[in-house]
Motif scaffolding. Sequence first.
Motif, PDB file in Angstrom:
ATOM      1  N   ASP A   1      32.311  37.207  40.226  1.00 30.13           N
ATOM      2  CA  ASP A   1      32.448  36.936  38.790  1.00 30.13           C
ATOM      3  C   ASP A   1      33.892  37.071  38.318  1.00 30.13           C
ATOM      4  O   ASP A   1      34.228  36.655  37.206  1.00 30.13           O
ATOM      5  CB  ASP A   1      31.568  37.899  37.976  1.00 30.13           C
ATOM      6  CG  ASP A   1      30.087  37.634  38.180  1.00 30.13           C
ATOM      7  OD1 ASP A   1      29.722  36.476  38.459  1.00 30.13           O
ATOM      8  OD2 ASP A   1      29.299  38.594  38.075  1.00 30.13           O
ATOM      9  N   ASP A   2      34.744  37.665  39.152  1.00 36.79           N
ATOM     10  CA  ASP A   2      36.135  37.896  38.764  1.00 36.79           C
ATOM     11  C   ASP A   2      37.009  36.691  39.094  1.00 36.79           C
ATOM     12  O   ASP A   2      36.761  35.965  40.058  1.00 36.79           O
ATOM     13  CB  ASP A   2      36.677  39.129  39.486  1.00 36.79           C
ATOM     14  CG  ASP A   2      35.979  40.406  39.043  1.00 36.79           C
ATOM     15  OD1 ASP A   2      35.951  40.658  37.827  1.00 36.79           O
ATOM     16  OD2 ASP A   2      35.452  41.128  39.910  1.00 36.79           O
ATOM     17  N   TRP A   3      38.042  36.504  38.261  1.00 39.48           N
ATOM     18  CA  TRP A   3      39.043  35.468  38.491  1.00 39.48           C
ATOM     19  C   TRP A   3      40.431  36.083  38.354  1.00 39.48           C
ATOM     20  O   TRP A   3      40.671  36.912  37.465  1.00 39.48           O
ATOM     21  CB  TRP A   3      38.901  34.332  37.473  1.00 39.48           C
ATOM     22  CG  TRP A   3      37.760  33.401  37.758  1.00 39.48           C
ATOM     23  CD1 TRP A   3      36.478  33.524  37.326  1.00 39.48           C
ATOM     24  CD2 TRP A   3      37.809  32.208  38.543  1.00 39.48           C
ATOM     25  NE1 TRP A   3      35.714  32.477  37.782  1.00 39.48           N
ATOM     26  CE2 TRP A   3      36.505  31.646  38.541  1.00 39.48           C
ATOM     27  CE3 TRP A   3      38.824  31.558  39.249  1.00 39.48           C
ATOM     28  CZ2 TRP A   3      36.201  30.461  39.208  1.00 39.48           C
ATOM     29  CZ3 TRP A   3      38.519  30.381  39.913  1.00 39.48           C
ATOM     30  CH2 TRP A   3      37.219  29.842  39.890  1.00 39.48           C
TER      31      TRP A   3
ATOM     32  N   LYS B   1      42.337  42.321  39.199  1.00 38.69           N
ATOM     33  CA  LYS B   1      41.443  43.442  38.904  1.00 38.69           C
ATOM     34  C   LYS B   1      42.024  44.717  39.489  1.00 38.69           C
ATOM     35  O   LYS B   1      42.444  44.756  40.646  1.00 38.69           O
ATOM     36  CB  LYS B   1      40.053  43.174  39.480  1.00 38.69           C
ATOM     37  CG  LYS B   1      39.009  44.182  39.011  1.00 38.69           C
ATOM     38  CD  LYS B   1      37.625  43.576  39.028  1.00 38.69           C
ATOM     39  CE  LYS B   1      36.614  44.527  38.416  1.00 38.69           C
ATOM     40  NZ  LYS B   1      35.276  43.929  38.346  1.00 38.69           N
ATOM     41  N   LYS B   2      42.054  45.783  38.696  1.00 40.43           N
ATOM     42  CA  LYS B   2      42.698  47.029  39.117  1.00 40.43           C
ATOM     43  C   LYS B   2      41.713  48.148  39.449  1.00 40.43           C
ATOM     44  O   LYS B   2      42.094  49.129  40.080  1.00 40.43           O
ATOM     45  CB  LYS B   2      43.643  47.516  38.001  1.00 40.43           C
ATOM     46  CG  LYS B   2      44.680  46.482  37.563  1.00 40.43           C
ATOM     47  CD  LYS B   2      45.562  46.021  38.712  1.00 40.43           C
ATOM     48  CE  LYS B   2      46.596  45.015  38.236  1.00 40.43           C
ATOM     49  NZ  LYS B   2      47.402  44.458  39.345  1.00 40.43           N
ATOM     50  N   SER B   3      40.465  48.033  39.024  1.00 42.39           N
ATOM     51  CA  SER B   3      39.509  49.115  39.264  1.00 42.39           C
ATOM     52  C   SER B   3      38.089  48.566  39.276  1.00 42.39           C
ATOM     53  O   SER B   3      37.873  47.369  39.041  1.00 42.39           O
ATOM     54  CB  SER B   3      39.636  50.196  38.181  1.00 42.39           C
ATOM     55  OG  SER B   3      39.351  49.654  36.902  1.00 42.39           O
TER      56      SER B   3
ATOM     57  N   MET C   1      46.246  46.064  43.322  1.00 39.04           N
ATOM     58  CA  MET C   1      44.967  45.404  43.055  1.00 39.04           C
ATOM     59  C   MET C   1      43.802  46.204  43.625  1.00 39.04           C
ATOM     60  O   MET C   1      43.956  46.998  44.556  1.00 39.04           O
ATOM     61  CB  MET C   1      44.971  43.993  43.635  1.00 39.04           C
ATOM     62  CG  MET C   1      45.197  43.941  45.125  1.00 39.04           C
ATOM     63  SD  MET C   1      45.519  42.282  45.745  1.00 39.04           S
ATOM     64  CE  MET C   1      43.873  41.645  45.852  1.00 39.04           C
ATOM     65  N   ASN C   2      42.640  46.020  43.046  1.00 46.97           N
ATOM     66  CA  ASN C   2      41.442  46.738  43.454  1.00 46.97           C
ATOM     67  C   ASN C   2      41.000  46.283  44.840  1.00 46.97           C
ATOM     68  O   ASN C   2      40.880  45.092  45.109  1.00 46.97           O
ATOM     69  CB  ASN C   2      40.322  46.482  42.440  1.00 46.97           C
ATOM     70  CG  ASN C   2      39.037  47.180  42.833  1.00 46.97           C
ATOM     71  OD1 ASN C   2      39.028  48.376  43.080  1.00 46.97           O
ATOM     72  ND2 ASN C   2      37.952  46.432  42.880  1.00 46.97           N
TER      73      ASN C   2
END
Length: 339
Positions: A141-143, A133-135, A301-302
């Motif tokens: 919920d993210d993978w 994830k970048k932003s 990465m975020n």
Amino acid sequence: MKKVLVTGGTGFVGLQVILQLLNKGYDVRTTIRKESGQKRILKVLQANDAKNLSKLSFIKADLSSDDNWIEAMQDCDGVFSVASPVFFDKPKNELDAIRPALDGTMRILKAANESGVKRVVMTSNFGAVGFSKKSGVTTEDDWTDENQPGLSIYEKSKLLAEKAAWNYANKSDVNLELVTVNPVAIFGSALNAHVSGSFDLLKNLLSGKVSWIPNLPLNVVDVRDVADIQIRAMETPEAAGQRFIASADGQISMREIVSLIQQRRPQVASKVSSKKLPDWIMNIAALFNETAKEGKLMKSMNRNVSNQKAKRILGWEPLSNNETTVLSAVDSLIKYNEF
């Protein structure tokens, strides 16, 4: 939950989980790979004023073998799956790292299901959540994309092991509840000289192995908070089937860590470099060097990472902030002469 199993009791996180469980009055069984592990664990717990040591028992079990796992889980209500495969040398290829991680995870989950364990709390990794994830805001919920350029073999192994765990737990004939805890870089005060891999960053800074400091933001967490979240995840009914990011509020950069050490721990800062590495050099180096490629990913990465889910569902509040988490880790390295 009355009686629980903790895998990997000699580890940095495992020891802290056992200490907190005993102090809360749990009956705790822990796995050890060698008989010497029992003496080592008892010595550390005694040195840290652990309560209820009579409620601690041991069993020999290894992630690479089926032996004793059913026996280890006998009469246990819950399992803390903390142990990870041990690598004494960096794996030469992905399969050498990924296969043991997958096999070890499935070995624990299958034994837990067969033994009638109610819940497994698995120590996963932020590498399974937020490396792609970048932003925006990174949440549970993210993978991470398993094909993400720059993703280390270790992070990929943890990612695939967690995916395999959820696939298994969601099968119709599996009756156990799964919860995963996904810590960012784990620092904080160590109970003995055994520390997490995250401490290598501090060791390299203190020993002068890092000559140029990149503009690299980080998320960190105190090991006590990781253990606290795991125990709350075992105790909270609403946690079943959930993932929880373990992170202190906000973030801290590598350059801020350097300044913190220089200002607050000047007695060990003589070799800590203040030279700043320009971004363009890291970008060029990433074309040729695997470590630089991993560093470039860490930078891109975020880092706006949410820990709100653990606060909301588990009632958790961080025991430590970024600065005290880092400084207590530095103090542990000083105490145990580890740099």
